[in-house]
Design a protein around this motif. Structure first.
Motif, PDB file in Angstrom:
ATOM      1  N   GLN A  36       0.942  -1.333  -0.085  1.00 31.18           N
ATOM      2  CA  GLN A  36      -0.054  -0.192   0.174  1.00 31.18           C
ATOM      3  C   GLN A  36       1.015   1.156  -0.065  1.00 31.18           C
ATOM      4  OE1 GLN A  36      -2.313   0.058   3.257  1.00 31.18           O
ATOM      5  NE2 GLN A  36      -3.498   1.948   2.524  1.00 31.18           N
ATOM      6  N   ARG A  37       1.265   1.286   1.265  1.00 32.40           N
ATOM      7  CA  ARG A  37       2.477   2.833   0.897  1.00 32.40           C
ATOM      8  C   ARG A  37       3.277   2.491  -0.587  1.00 32.40           C
ATOM      9  NH1 ARG A  37       5.820   1.292   6.524  1.00 32.40           N
ATOM     10  NH2 ARG A  37       4.766   1.548   7.646  1.00 32.40           N
ATOM     11  N   GLN A  38       3.526   1.410  -1.233  1.00 33.05           N
ATOM     12  CA  GLN A  38       4.760   1.919  -2.274  1.00 33.05           C
ATOM     13  C   GLN A  38       3.577   2.181  -3.370  1.00 33.05           C
ATOM     14  OE1 GLN A  38       7.618   1.166  -3.005  1.00 33.05           O
ATOM     15  NE2 GLN A  38       8.078   2.169  -4.881  1.00 33.05           N
ATOM     16  N   SER A  39       1.958   1.835  -3.197  1.00 36.08           N
ATOM     17  CA  SER A  39       1.344   2.105  -4.373  1.00 36.08           C
ATOM     18  C   SER A  39       0.852   3.337  -4.036  1.00 36.08           C
ATOM     19  CB  SER A  39       0.222   1.328  -4.390  1.00 36.08           C
ATOM     20  OG  SER A  39      -0.705   1.551  -5.239  1.00 36.08           O
ATOM     21  N   GLU A  40       0.970   3.511  -2.894  1.00 37.23           N
ATOM     22  CA  GLU A  40       0.709   5.620  -2.901  1.00 37.23           C
ATOM     23  C   GLU A  40       1.616   6.440  -3.561  1.00 37.23           C
ATOM     24  OE1 GLU A  40      -0.664   5.569   1.569  1.00 37.23           O
ATOM     25  OE2 GLU A  40      -2.882   4.489   1.463  1.00 37.23           O
ATOM     26  N   ARG A  41       2.863   5.954  -2.507  1.00 33.99           N
ATOM     27  CA  ARG A  41       3.716   6.608  -3.156  1.00 33.99           C
ATOM     28  C   ARG A  41       4.384   6.541  -4.450  1.00 33.99           C
ATOM     29  NH1 ARG A  41       7.690   4.303   2.171  1.00 33.99           N
ATOM     30  NH2 ARG A  41       6.584   5.888   3.567  1.00 33.99           N
ATOM     31  N   SER A  42       4.113   6.157  -5.168  1.00 40.12           N
ATOM     32  CA  SER A  42       3.880   6.104  -6.618  1.00 40.12           C
ATOM     33  C   SER A  42       3.049   6.676  -7.159  1.00 40.12           C
ATOM     34  CB  SER A  42       3.890   4.340  -7.047  1.00 40.12           C
ATOM     35  OG  SER A  42       3.906   4.602  -8.513  1.00 40.12           O
ATOM     36  N   ASP A  49       1.382  19.877 -10.231  1.00 37.48           N
ATOM     37  CA  ASP A  49       1.367  20.791  -9.360  1.00 37.48           C
ATOM     38  C   ASP A  49      -0.029  21.240  -8.152  1.00 37.48           C
ATOM     39  OD1 ASP A  49       4.133  20.605  -9.099  1.00 37.48           O
ATOM     40  OD2 ASP A  49       4.336  22.442 -10.950  1.00 37.48           O
ATOM     41  N   ARG A  50      -1.066  21.311  -9.152  1.00 42.93           N
ATOM     42  CA  ARG A  50      -2.502  22.026  -8.672  1.00 42.93           C
ATOM     43  C   ARG A  50      -2.961  20.325  -7.956  1.00 42.93           C
ATOM     44  NH1 ARG A  50      -6.982  20.609  -9.911  1.00 42.93           N
ATOM     45  NH2 ARG A  50      -7.010  19.017 -11.532  1.00 42.93           N
ATOM     46  N   LEU A  51      -2.828  19.603  -8.202  1.00 44.84           N
ATOM     47  CA  LEU A  51      -3.251  18.314  -6.713  1.00 44.84           C
ATOM     48  C   LEU A  51      -2.633  18.547  -5.594  1.00 44.84           C
ATOM     49  CD1 LEU A  51      -4.266  15.635  -9.218  1.00 44.84           C
ATOM     50  CD2 LEU A  51      -6.435  17.067  -7.979  1.00 44.84           C
ATOM     51  N   LEU A  52      -1.060  18.123  -5.933  1.00 41.98           N
ATOM     52  CA  LEU A  52      -0.742  18.460  -4.882  1.00 41.98           C
ATOM     53  C   LEU A  52      -0.626  19.943  -4.001  1.00 41.98           C
ATOM     54  CD1 LEU A  52       2.941  17.982  -6.167  1.00 41.98           C
ATOM     55  CD2 LEU A  52       1.976  16.291  -4.565  1.00 41.98           C
ATOM     56  N   ALA A  53      -0.765  21.031  -4.130  1.00 43.63           N
ATOM     57  CA  ALA A  53      -1.838  22.422  -3.546  1.00 43.63           C
ATOM     58  C   ALA A  53      -2.499  21.869  -3.060  1.00 43.63           C
ATOM     59  CB  ALA A  53      -1.748  23.162  -4.569  1.00 43.63           C
ATOM     60  N   ASP A  54      -3.786  21.469  -3.606  1.00 41.84           N
ATOM     61  CA  ASP A  54      -4.963  20.683  -2.939  1.00 41.84           C
ATOM     62  C   ASP A  54      -4.886  19.961  -1.608  1.00 41.84           C
ATOM     63  OD1 ASP A  54      -6.352  22.097  -5.152  1.00 41.84           O
ATOM     64  OD2 ASP A  54      -6.827  20.408  -6.540  1.00 41.84           O
ATOM     65  N   VAL A  55      -3.153  19.018  -1.612  1.00 41.46           N
ATOM     66  CA  VAL A  55      -3.471  18.052  -0.546  1.00 41.46           C
ATOM     67  C   VAL A  55      -2.631  18.958   1.190  1.00 41.46           C
ATOM     68  CG1 VAL A  55      -4.163  15.523  -1.763  1.00 41.46           C
ATOM     69  CG2 VAL A  55      -1.572  16.707  -1.291  1.00 41.46           C
ATOM     70  N   GLY A  56      -1.998  20.250  -0.280  1.00 38.30           N
ATOM     71  CA  GLY A  56      -1.212  21.226   0.986  1.00 38.30           C
ATOM     72  C   GLY A  56      -0.167  20.696   1.548  1.00 38.30           C
ATOM     73  N   ILE A  57       1.142  20.523   0.228  1.00 36.55           N
ATOM     74  CA  ILE A  57       2.687  19.842  -0.186  1.00 36.55           C
ATOM     75  C   ILE A  57       2.424  20.745  -1.637  1.00 36.55           C
ATOM     76  CG2 ILE A  57       2.307  17.642   1.503  1.00 36.55           C
ATOM     77  CD1 ILE A  57       2.779  15.572  -0.808  1.00 36.55           C
ATOM     78  N   ASP A  58       4.121  20.273  -1.340  1.00 38.00           N
ATOM     79  CA  ASP A  58       4.895  21.356  -2.007  1.00 38.00           C
ATOM     80  C   ASP A  58       5.612  19.775  -3.226  1.00 38.00           C
ATOM     81  OD1 ASP A  58       7.009  20.450  -0.859  1.00 38.00           O
ATOM     82  OD2 ASP A  58       7.370  22.805  -0.879  1.00 38.00           O
ATOM     83  N   ARG A  59       6.005  20.429  -4.383  1.00 40.39           N
ATOM     84  CA  ARG A  59       6.299  19.125  -5.129  1.00 40.39           C
ATOM     85  C   ARG A  59       8.368  18.582  -4.906  1.00 40.39           C
ATOM     86  NH1 ARG A  59       4.807  15.848  -8.783  1.00 40.39           N
ATOM     87  NH2 ARG A  59       3.890  17.537  -9.359  1.00 40.39           N
ATOM     88  N   GLU A  60       8.374  19.316  -4.131  1.00 35.47           N
ATOM     89  CA  GLU A  60       9.669  18.651  -3.500  1.00 35.47           C
ATOM     90  C   GLU A  60       9.767  17.761  -2.431  1.00 35.47           C
ATOM     91  OE1 GLU A  60      13.592  17.558  -2.089  1.00 35.47           O
ATOM     92  OE2 GLU A  60      13.010  18.939  -3.920  1.00 35.47           O
ATOM     93  N   ALA A  61       8.377  18.414  -1.210  1.00 36.90           N
ATOM     94  CA  ALA A  61       7.775  17.493   0.315  1.00 36.90           C
ATOM     95  C   ALA A  61       7.012  16.135  -0.937  1.00 36.90           C
ATOM     96  CB  ALA A  61       6.517  18.035   0.220  1.00 36.90           C
ATOM     97  N   ALA A  62       6.561  15.875  -2.596  1.00 39.08           N
ATOM     98  CA  ALA A  62       5.880  14.989  -2.713  1.00 39.08           C
ATOM     99  C   ALA A  62       7.251  13.493  -3.572  1.00 39.08           C
ATOM    100  CB  ALA A  62       4.891  15.060  -3.741  1.00 39.08           C
TER     101      ALA A  62
END
Length: 73
Positions: A36-42, A49-62
Motif C-alpha cells: 500500500q505504501r509503495q502504491s500510494e508513493r508511486s 502541482d495543482r493536485l499537490l497544492a490541494d492536498v497541502g504539499i509542494d513538489r519537493e515534499a512529494a
C-alpha cells in the motif's frame, strides 16, 4: 478460608499451530502495508502541482516522500 488469587488475564496456553498462524498473519499484514505504501508513493509522484497544492504539499515534499523505501514510515 480459601485464598483467591487474581490474575491479569486469562491463562495463556502455548499452541504451536496458533503461534505459526499468528506469525503468518502478521507477516501478511506487513506485506500488505508495504505494498500500500509503495502504491500510494508511486501515485503521489504522478500528481501535478495543482493536485499537490490541494492536498497541502509542494513538489519537493512529494518527491521526498515518493523516494522513501516502502518499509519506512
Amino acid at each position: 478460608m480459601a485464598k483467591i488469587i487474581e490474575t491479569a488475564g486469562p491463562a495463556v496456553h502455548h499452541n504451536p499451530l496458533s503461534s505459526l498462524v499468528d506469525g503468518v498473519l502478521r507477516r501478511g499484514n506487513t506485506l500488505s502495508l508495504w505494498h500500500q505504501r509503495q502504491s500510494e508513493r508511486s501515485q503521489l509522484a504522478k500528481l501535478d502541482d495543482r493536485l499537490l497544492a490541494d492536498v497541502g504539499i509542494d513538489r519537493e515534499a512529494a518527491w521526498r516522500e515518493s523516494r522513501k523505501p516502502f518499509w519506512r514510515r
